[in-house]
Design an enzyme around this catalytic site. Structure first.
Site, short mmCIF file in Angstrom:
data_model
loop_
_atom_site.label_atom_id
_atom_site.label_comp_id
_atom_site.label_asym_id
_atom_site.label_seq_id
_atom_site.Cartn_x
_atom_site.Cartn_y
_atom_site.Cartn_z
N LYS A 125 32.47 41.00 47.83
CA LYS A 125 32.02 39.77 47.40
C LYS A 125 32.91 38.57 48.33
O LYS A 125 32.24 37.50 48.92
CB LYS A 125 32.11 39.44 45.79
CG LYS A 125 31.64 38.03 45.54
CD LYS A 125 32.01 37.94 43.95
CE LYS A 125 33.47 37.94 43.79
NZ LYS A 125 33.34 37.17 42.14
N ASP A 143 28.00 36.57 42.43
CA ASP A 143 29.01 36.61 41.33
C ASP A 143 28.45 36.64 39.91
O ASP A 143 27.22 36.89 39.90
CB ASP A 143 30.15 35.17 41.43
CG ASP A 143 29.17 33.91 41.28
OD1 ASP A 143 28.12 34.26 41.08
OD2 ASP A 143 29.80 32.98 41.31
#
Length: 215
Positions: A125, A143
């Site tokens: 991420k 997220d």
């Protein structure tokens, strides 16, 4: 269970509206270069962007390169970020990644996902955020906001973050890929909130497949 999936034409209309409302969406983590962006994103895990920004303004004024971060030292870094959750482990990771950047990458943040994820404290991420925001790659960092919006609306349903990431890449038209990450995260942060989404003021309310819309 993931929401039913929107059609191609529905998704195109959603992102056309997002683009009209905010043509150039920006991330909210403050940074001055690729290195400070990597550090800011790594520090933001389980913390708010506002909290990270408050801590890093003074830090980045002193240490905006890997070598300057090493010169500041672990104690100096820890003092700056002690208001951020998990600050002790994050400080250790920042020092380790700074050392690796100096020793193995000549102090330059690499522009590949594989190289970025080799750095301590940098997962997929974080790497995708850096690739998207700094290197302008159409990478998708999923997220909690994006995971929720993708499933709730039907834009990019998936059982886990990897599935949602693939759905975004596969289902959202190419012309919207560069900014898709920011449009989705901002929509989730300010409109499609977790506990009580603001459906009445949502610009995609008539397209969204979420059945439990709020009044």
């Amino acid at each position: 269970m993931p929401a039913p999936a929107m059609t191609y034409h529905q998704i195109s209309e959603v992102f056309a509206r997002f683009r009209e409302a905010e043509p150039e969406p920006k991330g909210e983590l403050e940074h001055t270069n690729a290195f400070t962006l990597v550090v800011a994103v790594a520090l933001s895990a389980q913390a708010t962007d506002a909290g990270v920004n408050k801590a890093t303004r003074a830090l980045f004024a002193l240490a905006d390169t890997p070598q300057k971060m090493l010169d500041l030292g672990l104690d100096g870094l820890t003092e700056h970020i002690k208001t951020i959750g998990l600050f002790r482990q994050k400080a250790k990771n920042v020092m380790k990644l700074s050392r690796i950047l100096v020793d193995e990458f000549n102090g330059v943040v690499p522009s590949s996902r594989e190289a970025l994820t080799s750095l301590p404290g940098v997962g997929r991420k974080t790497a995708n955020v850096v690739l998207n925001m700094w290197f302008r790659h159409p990478a998708q960092a999923v997220d909690t906001h994006i995971f929720r919006v993708g499933n709730r609306t039907g834009i990019a349903p998936g059982r886990d973050v990897d599935a949602v990431e693939r759905a975004i890449e596969d289902r959202i038209p190419a012309e919207y890929q560069q900014h898709a990450h920011h449009w989705l995260i901002l929509h989730g942060r300010y409109t499609c909130k977790a506990r009580k989404p603001l459906c009445a003021t949502c610009i995609i309310r008539d397209i969204c497949l979420y059945e439990e819309k709020t009044l």
